[in-house]
Scaffold this motif. Structure first.
Motif, PDB file in Angstrom:
ATOM      1  N   SER A 140      95.029 -17.677  25.515  1.00 52.21           N
ATOM      2  CA  SER A 140      95.023 -17.477  23.880  1.00 52.21           C
ATOM      3  C   SER A 140      95.056 -15.598  23.571  1.00 52.21           C
ATOM      4  CB  SER A 140      93.805 -17.900  24.024  1.00 52.21           C
ATOM      5  OG  SER A 140      93.887 -19.285  25.108  1.00 52.21           O
ATOM      6  N   VAL A 141      94.309 -14.686  24.058  1.00 49.46           N
ATOM      7  CA  VAL A 141      94.514 -13.286  23.098  1.00 49.46           C
ATOM      8  C   VAL A 141      95.287 -13.283  23.454  1.00 49.46           C
ATOM      9  CG1 VAL A 141      93.421 -11.306  23.796  1.00 49.46           C
ATOM     10  CG2 VAL A 141      91.923 -13.234  24.450  1.00 49.46           C
ATOM     11  N   LEU A 142      96.243 -13.483  24.624  1.00 47.31           N
ATOM     12  CA  LEU A 142      98.268 -12.388  24.224  1.00 47.31           C
ATOM     13  C   LEU A 142      98.813 -13.313  23.133  1.00 47.31           C
ATOM     14  CD1 LEU A 142      98.061 -12.005  28.492  1.00 47.31           C
ATOM     15  CD2 LEU A 142      98.015 -10.520  25.817  1.00 47.31           C
ATOM     16  N   SER A 143      98.925 -14.889  23.213  1.00 46.06           N
ATOM     17  CA  SER A 143      99.349 -15.299  22.107  1.00 46.06           C
ATOM     18  C   SER A 143      98.725 -14.942  21.048  1.00 46.06           C
ATOM     19  CB  SER A 143      99.420 -16.959  22.907  1.00 46.06           C
ATOM     20  OG  SER A 143      99.421 -17.510  24.154  1.00 46.06           O
ATOM     21  N   HIS A 144      97.903 -15.147  20.771  1.00 42.13           N
ATOM     22  CA  HIS A 144      96.938 -15.059  19.371  1.00 42.13           C
ATOM     23  C   HIS A 144      98.230 -13.167  18.429  1.00 42.13           C
ATOM     24  CE1 HIS A 144      94.496 -14.172  16.128  1.00 42.13           C
ATOM     25  NE2 HIS A 144      93.838 -13.267  16.029  1.00 42.13           N
ATOM     26  N   MET A 145      98.255 -12.542  19.508  1.00 45.62           N
ATOM     27  CA  MET A 145      98.402 -11.181  19.482  1.00 45.62           C
ATOM     28  C   MET A 145      99.638 -11.080  19.202  1.00 45.62           C
ATOM     29  SD  MET A 145      97.544  -8.952  22.798  1.00 45.62           S
ATOM     30  CE  MET A 145      98.282  -7.208  21.845  1.00 45.62           C
ATOM     31  N   PHE A 146     101.102 -12.103  19.117  1.00 45.02           N
ATOM     32  CA  PHE A 146     102.043 -12.086  18.803  1.00 45.02           C
ATOM     33  C   PHE A 146     102.385 -13.473  17.973  1.00 45.02           C
ATOM     34  CE2 PHE A 146     102.282 -10.316  23.061  1.00 45.02           C
ATOM     35  CZ  PHE A 146     103.279  -9.900  23.523  1.00 45.02           C
ATOM     36  N   ASP A 195      97.194 -21.171  17.242  1.00 42.94           N
ATOM     37  CA  ASP A 195      96.478 -22.273  15.958  1.00 42.94           C
ATOM     38  C   ASP A 195      95.137 -22.248  15.805  1.00 42.94           C
ATOM     39  OD1 ASP A 195      99.171 -23.141  15.423  1.00 42.94           O
ATOM     40  OD2 ASP A 195      98.625 -24.810  17.176  1.00 42.94           O
ATOM     41  N   LEU A 196      94.478 -22.198  16.659  1.00 41.99           N
ATOM     42  CA  LEU A 196      92.588 -22.067  16.138  1.00 41.99           C
ATOM     43  C   LEU A 196      92.178 -20.637  15.956  1.00 41.99           C
ATOM     44  CD1 LEU A 196      91.260 -24.401  18.800  1.00 41.99           C
ATOM     45  CD2 LEU A 196      92.326 -25.265  16.547  1.00 41.99           C
ATOM     46  N   MET A 197      93.358 -19.391  16.596  1.00 42.04           N
ATOM     47  CA  MET A 197      92.486 -18.283  16.178  1.00 42.04           C
ATOM     48  C   MET A 197      92.677 -18.133  14.931  1.00 42.04           C
ATOM     49  SD  MET A 197      91.821 -16.959  20.215  1.00 42.04           S
ATOM     50  CE  MET A 197      91.838 -14.953  19.265  1.00 42.04           C
TER      51      MET A 197
END
Length: 232
Positions: A140-146, A195-197
């Motif tokens: 989740s953290v890594l996906s949010h970065m990209f 999405d959620l973040m």
């Protein structure tokens, strides 16, 4: 007289096109079902989930509603020497934004992950359960970065980034059930991180409705899990 025939509308062309579409559909269904079966889901259930995902791709369930301000074009009347002239100008108006979740693109992957986590809990596989949750959080953290909000499009993320993250996490934390860790981190990583973040940014995308997983079986949430499972 010469007769001109538009070749794409001829019967042989249409038959070939239909045949290719059927072959592609069967191939796509087989690939997705194979990924589900690697999660120890029986073949009949896997095919059922695939068809539910296909049908659910057309169903968006509203879950929230918010408001934003969007630019709109208005026209006012200006008179010169008694003659009216329409003059367009840019104004801002309040716009309602409906946030929905797609059944096929988001709820089906979410239900599969929830079921798998429940099975781990019931079977007492605490170590694997904790590793899966850690993998989901890291993905989740890594996906949010990209992930980047793109106006008029949605939340964009490079297609191969989530599956590669999920594969790496599965190799690192998936001892005992790598396909499960890959699928859970691939799907939930995109759902939570992309999405959620970015929930507060969704309303500024310039659309009256935003659907999480709205592309159905071709959405990043759905495909990230399938590709990740096939790669481990």
């Amino acid at each position: 007289m010469r007769k001109f025939i538009f070749i794409p509308l001829t019967l042989p062309f249409l038959l070939i096109l239909v045949f290719i579409m059927v072959i592609l559909f069967i191939f796509y269904a087989s690939v997705i079902s194979a990924a589900f079966q690697k999660l120890s889901i029986p073949a009949p259930v896997a095919y059922t989930l695939f068809f539910v995902a296909i049908i659910g791709s057309f169903i968006n369930l509203p879950i929230a509603e918010t408001t934003t301000y969007a630019p709109i074009m208005r026209v006012k009347e200006v008179r010169f020497l008694g003659i009216p002239y329409p003059v367009p100008y840019l104004d801002w108006a309040e716009q309602k934004v409906v946030i929905a979740i797609n059944v096929g693109g988001a709820l089906v992957p979410l239900s599969i992950v929830s079921y798998e986590l429940m099975i781990l809990t019931l079977n007492g596989q605490v170590h694997l359960l904790i590793n899966t949750i850690i993998a989901i959080l890291m993905a989740s953290v890594l996906s949010h970065m990209f992930a980047k909000p793109v106006k008029g499009l949605g939340i964009a993320i490079p297609t191969l980034i989530p599956p590669l993250i999920a594969v790496a996490l599965a190799l690192l934390l998936g001892d005992g059930n790598r396909p499960l860790v890959a699928y859970a981190s691939g799907t939930m990583g995109v759902l939570i991180g992309a999405d959620l973040m970015n929930w507060n940014k969704i309303k500024n995308l310039g659309a009256s409705m935003v659907s999480i997983g709205g592309a159905g079986t071709f959405d990043g949430i759905f495909l990230a899990g399938v590709i990740a499972v096939l790669l481990v």
